[in-house]
Design a protein around this motif. Structure first.
Motif, PDB file in Angstrom:
ATOM      1  N   TYR A  67       0.858  -1.182   0.000  1.00 43.65           N
ATOM      2  CA  TYR A  67       0.000   0.000   0.000  1.00 43.65           C
ATOM      3  C   TYR A  67       0.898   1.237   0.000  1.00 43.65           C
ATOM      4  CZ  TYR A  67      -3.999   2.998   1.150  1.00 43.65           C
ATOM      5  OH  TYR A  67      -4.986   3.957   1.117  1.00 43.65           O
TER       6      TYR A  67
ATOM      7  N   TYR B 102      -4.943  -2.751  -1.757  1.00 46.63           N
ATOM      8  CA  TYR B 102      -5.231  -1.322  -1.895  1.00 46.63           C
ATOM      9  C   TYR B 102      -6.642  -0.919  -1.485  1.00 46.63           C
ATOM     10  CZ  TYR B 102      -0.822  -1.096  -4.397  1.00 46.63           C
ATOM     11  OH  TYR B 102       0.498  -1.168  -4.722  1.00 46.63           O
ATOM     12  N   CYS B 103      -7.585  -1.811  -1.433  1.00 51.29           N
ATOM     13  CA  CYS B 103      -8.973  -1.406  -1.201  1.00 51.29           C
ATOM     14  C   CYS B 103      -9.546  -1.973   0.097  1.00 51.29           C
ATOM     15  CB  CYS B 103      -9.867  -1.850  -2.365  1.00 51.29           C
ATOM     16  SG  CYS B 103      -9.145  -1.602  -3.992  1.00 51.29           S
ATOM     17  N   CYS B 106     -10.392  -0.245   3.657  1.00 49.40           N
ATOM     18  CA  CYS B 106     -11.622   0.506   3.899  1.00 49.40           C
ATOM     19  C   CYS B 106     -12.865  -0.277   3.490  1.00 49.40           C
ATOM     20  CB  CYS B 106     -11.607   1.821   3.133  1.00 49.40           C
ATOM     21  SG  CYS B 106     -10.294   2.914   3.666  1.00 49.40           S
ATOM     22  N   PRO B 125     -17.825   3.781   3.362  1.00 50.50           N
ATOM     23  CA  PRO B 125     -18.305   3.730   1.980  1.00 50.50           C
ATOM     24  C   PRO B 125     -19.519   2.809   1.895  1.00 50.50           C
ATOM     25  CG  PRO B 125     -16.295   2.433   2.203  1.00 50.50           C
ATOM     26  CD  PRO B 125     -16.593   3.010   3.557  1.00 50.50           C
ATOM     27  N   LEU B 133     -24.981  -0.373  -6.529  1.00 46.54           N
ATOM     28  CA  LEU B 133     -23.627  -0.719  -6.970  1.00 46.54           C
ATOM     29  C   LEU B 133     -23.585  -2.054  -7.695  1.00 46.54           C
ATOM     30  CD1 LEU B 133     -21.613   0.768  -4.008  1.00 46.54           C
ATOM     31  CD2 LEU B 133     -21.602   1.498  -6.386  1.00 46.54           C
ATOM     32  N   TYR B 140     -17.470   1.973 -13.918  1.00 49.93           N
ATOM     33  CA  TYR B 140     -17.740   2.817 -12.748  1.00 49.93           C
ATOM     34  C   TYR B 140     -16.726   2.525 -11.636  1.00 49.93           C
ATOM     35  CZ  TYR B 140     -20.509   4.958  -8.980  1.00 49.93           C
ATOM     36  OH  TYR B 140     -20.932   5.730  -7.941  1.00 49.93           O
ATOM     37  N   ARG B 151     -14.690  11.526  -0.834  1.00 49.90           N
ATOM     38  CA  ARG B 151     -13.579  11.618   0.116  1.00 49.90           C
ATOM     39  C   ARG B 151     -12.524  10.546  -0.100  1.00 49.90           C
ATOM     40  NH1 ARG B 151     -18.114  11.808   4.527  1.00 49.90           N
ATOM     41  NH2 ARG B 151     -19.016  10.737   2.746  1.00 49.90           N
ATOM     42  N   ILE B 167      -8.897  -5.231 -10.627  1.00 51.08           N
ATOM     43  CA  ILE B 167      -9.653  -4.975  -9.404  1.00 51.08           C
ATOM     44  C   ILE B 167     -11.138  -4.809  -9.722  1.00 51.08           C
ATOM     45  CG2 ILE B 167     -10.085  -3.255  -7.605  1.00 51.08           C
ATOM     46  CD1 ILE B 167      -7.070  -2.788  -7.457  1.00 51.08           C
TER      47      ILE B 167
END
Lengths: 217, 204
Positions: A67, B102-103, B106, B125, B133, B140, B151, B167
């Protein structure tokens, strides 16, 4: 013409030449030893503009090394994250914390944070992260248990002798590629068998590893 | 006497000169070479990194040139609904690995928006499993990762376009997985599931 120096000065000159010579020789031996042992700062935490804690971010929050050190798999340099990376979280988290003062300043002024280097190869020695990761050398083999560190320090001397210890017999340290980022990895009891298999499987060029020009190019 | 003294001085001078030459070798000028290394300060712009950001509008030469759909996820201003890369198992596995790096901090490992950073105070989120979604296109997801979303910051600086597509494909697969019906599974997988379930019942 009068004699300016008494005869015993001859002996003095001879001894001081000898002493000076011996001193020079001692210096030439001692300095490199000092440079390679006492001076390589193993275990000494390096002062940083922000007290960044790997143990908090990696272990408690579960963030992957990549990251932040995003180029470690594909480039020579692992990269130290820009303030943009910190701000992906700290734009919302711990706003105004005095511990993060240098981060806010850097973000506002659009200037990089001046992290002090912990590991630094001299300019005449070449090192490449991606070559090591793709051949099964894990972060913890060279950097220790970063996931448990509150500060940052070297856990290995990073001298040529240390590099060569592995380069002469990499099978003693290799692990499967899938375990490279596993900080808690423990080698199996038959490491040599696994290591020899991996040397073949990853096509590790053991001849190249000990040639001077691999690192001094 | 006098004839002898000169050679001693000469020898002394020789030793001093040789010592000087040897000591000159102690400098670190080979360790600090006049090139800018990664992360080092730029010699042209004081205070800035030597790794300069490319000027705005720089065109990547990845994939042999300019492919706006691949790099922007848009065709004629509209988000694409089809992956511009081939969908393979390898792509989904790559997507899973990159999503987890990376995701997931969150959005959570299953995409429900309950990652560790959210639990520590980051705005939550929406879950990827919401109907809105579920209906969103693959473009998207790619667009949010590329340009950021509200944010959430952009990830294009660290995640190359190939990986952002991987991803996006993985997120679509994740959505399917949460709403999959046992009847959609291949016959062998269904059989092993049933075996597992009856073993579970037997052990109770």
């Amino acid at each position: 013409m009068p004699q300016y120096f008494p005869p015993n000065v001859n002996a003095f000159v001879r001894w001081s030449i000898l002493g000076g010579g011996a001193f020079l020789v001692a210096l030439l031996i001692a300095l490199p030893i000092y440079a390679r042992t006492v001076n390589n700062a193993v275990g000494v935490p390096v002062e940083q503009p922000i007290a960044f804690a790997h143990n908090l971010h990696v272990t408690q929050l579960g963030i992957d090394c990549r990251y932040c050190h995003s180029t470690v798999e594909v480039a020579a340099s692992a990269n130290v994250p820009s303030s943009h990376v910190c701000m992906t979280c700290h734009s919302q988290i711990r706003l105004g914390a005095p511990q993060l003062e240098a981060l806010w300043l850097s973000w506002e002024q659009d200037l990089p944070i001046r992290w002090n280097r912990v590991h630094d190869m001299p300019g005449f020695a070449y090192f490449d992260h991606s070559a090591h990761l793709t051949n099964g050398v894990g972060c913890s083999t060279c950097h220790g248990r970063v996931d448990q560190m509150a500060g940052m320090w070297k856990t290995e001397p990073m001298t040529m002798g240390w590099c060569m210890e592995c380069h002469r017999a990499p099978e003693r340290f290799l692990r499967p590629r899938s375990e490279v980022f596993n900080m808690a990895y423990q080698p199996p009891s038959d490491q040599l068998t696994l290591g020899r298999e991996l040397v073949v499987a990853y096509d590790v060029n053991t001849n190249k590893l000990i040639q001077c020009s691999t690192c001094h190019r | 006497m006098r004839a002898k003294r000169a050679p001693v001085l000469l020898r002394l001078a020789a030793v001093v000169a040789a010592g000087g030459l040897l000591l000159a070798g102690c400098g670190r000028n080979m360790a600090e070479q006049p090139r800018v290394e990664p992360l080092q300060e730029s010699s042209l712009l004081p205070g800035r990194s030597g790794s300069l950001t490319p000027p705005e509008g720089t065109v990547s030469r990845q994939r042999g040139g300019i492919d706006p759909v691949f790099f922007t996820g848009q065709r004629d201003g509209a988000l694409v609904t089809e992956l511009p890369v081939e969908l393979t198992l390898g792509l989904l596995q790559r997507g899973q690995e990159r999503y987890d790096i990376y995701c997931a901090a969150c959005h959570g490992y299953v995409g429900d928006g309950d990652g560790m950073i959210v639990r520590r105070g980051f705005p939550r989120p929406a879950s990827f499993h919401e109907q809105r979604l579920q209906d969103a296109s693959v473009g998207y997801i790619f667009n949010a990762a590329t340009n950021g979303f509200g944010r959430m910051f952009a990830y294009a600086d660290r995640v190359p376009a190939e990986d952002r597509w991987a991803i996006a494909a993985y997120v679509k697969a994740l959505q399917l997985s949460q709403h999959a019906h046992a009847d959609d599974l291949p016959a062998e997988v269904r059989r092993s599931l049933e075996l597992e379930r009856s073993a579970e019942r037997a052990s109770r």
